[in-house]
Design an enzyme around this catalytic site. Sequence first.
Site, PDB file in Angstrom:
ATOM      1  CE  LYS A  83       5.580   4.734   2.169  1.00  0.00           C
ATOM      2  NZ  LYS A  83       5.276   5.726   3.181  1.00  0.00           N
TER       3      LYS A  83
ATOM      4  CE  LYS B 296       0.638  10.194  -0.312  1.00  0.00           C
ATOM      5  NZ  LYS B 296       0.940  11.421  -1.051  1.00  0.00           N
TER       6      LYS B 296
ATOM      7  CB  SER C 241       2.058   7.344   2.608  1.00  0.00           C
ATOM      8  OG  SER C 241       1.994   8.726   2.368  1.00  0.00           O
TER       9      SER C 241
END
Length: 297
Positions: free
Chosen positions: A245, A176, A102
């Site tokens: 994150k 994503k 990701s």
Amino acid sequence: MTGPAHSSGNGVVAFIGLGRMGLPMSRCLLEAGWTVVGFDPSDTARQAFQDAGGTPAADAGGAVEGADYVILMLPNSRIVETVISEARDALKEGVTVIDMSSSEPLSTRKLAGSLKEEGVTLVDAPVSGGVIRAVNGTLTIMVGASAEDFDRVQPLLKAMGKPRRAGDVGAGHAAKAINNLMSATHLLISAEGVEAGKRFGLDPALLIDIINTSTGRSGSTETKYPKFILPESYDSGFALDLLLKDMRIAASLAKDLGTPTSLADASIAVWAQAAQDLPAGADHTEIARWVTHKVAE
Ligand code: NAD
């Protein structure tokens, strides 16, 4: 450790990052008949990969040597860039690098541009579904690639799940990050809602059951509550700091594009506080227990 492996038919795949997700994903490729050479700095990860039938390499350069495809399943864009620069000289011309981590969409676009000049194609293909669906080979795979590159990588990706083209390079990583910002915010509001219900005297399992046939349902209420939170195992295998994150990647993208982030910012602030309070490496489902403790304080 061994030198370059030879394909048994499909082609040779280098798999870098054999962690909670990478290890089961590489197993799916091995089961589908691909020859897989893998690297991870962790001895335990390399041993588990070898036990699954993979060929471990001593470093990233050794893994990519002779590979037709290079899959990366790493914590973040910075580590992706480091690994690529370490392995760059060993990359075969015409190789396709697939970043399934990701990562940050804008960094991905930039990296793809610089690799293209050297005859290397970069495709982004991050996943959703967690460790369970990585084990079962049923991940949702969000692909950023040209239509032609997408067709070329499909047979490989299909061994690990369901690939869908989101758009050109970077689009998978954008999809994503946005997914995880939404998913984290659903989970947080579910934790706050369930806590209020508990205080009122509702049974949490019954409340989740009712919500799951009502409009408040989400992946959090349908999967995370029944599997990891109600049984109090908090072991989804997805670390809270990795989720945070992703939320920050999505919010920063939205800010760059000038779109609203008021709820995103509020959600990130709460998740960041939880990250500070919880031990390093805590599972992201711990947010529910953290909310309970906050209420009790
Ligand atoms: P993880 O921490 O379990 O695995 C990452 C692996 O990368 C580790 O084994 C680590 O040793 C390895 N690594 C670190 N630096 C390296 C380097 N320089 N060279 C080679 N290997 C290196 O993390 P994970 O949960 O498997 O997540 C991997 C990626 O997938 C992340 O980007 C994460 O956000 C994403 N993701 C995770 C989940 C999940 O449920 N765990 C779901 C979807 C996406």
